[in-house]
Design an enzyme around this catalytic site. Sequence first.
Site, PDB file in Angstrom:
ATOM      1  CB  CYS A   4      -0.976  -0.030   1.176  1.00 54.76           C
ATOM      2  SG  CYS A   4      -0.205  -0.034   2.812  1.00 54.76           S
ATOM      3  NE  ARG A   6      -3.764   2.660   2.466  1.00 55.93           N
ATOM      4  CZ  ARG A   6      -3.733   3.492   1.426  1.00 55.93           C
ATOM      5  NH1 ARG A   6      -4.857   3.831   0.810  1.00 55.93           N
ATOM      6  NH2 ARG A   6      -2.581   3.983   1.004  1.00 55.93           N
TER       7      ARG A   6
END
Length: 282
Positions: A237, A242
């Site tokens: 990410c 994330r």
Amino acid sequence: MTAPEFNFGLLIEAEDLVPYLGHECLRIVDLSRSSVYEQLHIPHAIQLKPKQLVAQHDEATGVLPSVEQLQQLVQYLNISPEHHVVVYDDEGGAWAGRLIWNLHCIGFTRTSLLNGGIHAWLGAGFPTTSEIEKTQPVEKLVQVDLSQVNQYKIDYDELRKQVETQHIQLWDCRTTEEYTGLRLAARRGGHIPAALHFEWSTALDRQNHLKLHPLERTRNRLEQLGFQLNQPVVVYCQSHHRSGLAYIVGRLLQWPIRAYDGAWSEWGNRLDSPIITGENPL
């Protein structure tokens, strides 16, 4: 300390945790925002702040910390080899997944993600507290062992080589705007060549307390996008936050998965990295 009496998988439900609250071999870790933790949290949960999980190297903002920093993390968590660590947060599992990845990197795999985190816990009506947990120091702390770290992470040089030889499967779990290059979060925007896009939060059911959608549903969507779940994959990410949840999803799907912790903050900030813009992988 007695041997654990429970046998949790990598993903557990709130009701599975309730009978073991207060168990001496259980360590519950809360990665929610401080304002949430101070107001309410699962009984016996200790607070951990995301900044304790990452280090910054050159352009990269979320790389795995040094051995010394990782040992400090273990000391803060106060975990022995006999402990089982259950982690949750207030965002669906990204920071919680990042902690689990950190622990896996150092050779500690007695870990579980609480499905849905604090939202699922509250939705089930289970007890909370505002009291700060104080743990007794354990006699034998987990020792950081990075001998198997390459099973879990990949660095820039290795990734660059595999991208250039087209010998890699890549999962970009950022937003569509970041993937296409419409939103800049580094010097340059776009994605790593050949990376397929599946946003991390797509795996979450917002109508069900941010629990994961059924794994078969997520598996089907990934396969429809062109992912080969029997072949190794690297997920990234912006700063391996994330992708913490994406890593967990991959492991639950028994997918050979590693994380690029340099992430887009490193790849996109380096001026020599090959980059693709637009909706197509190549």
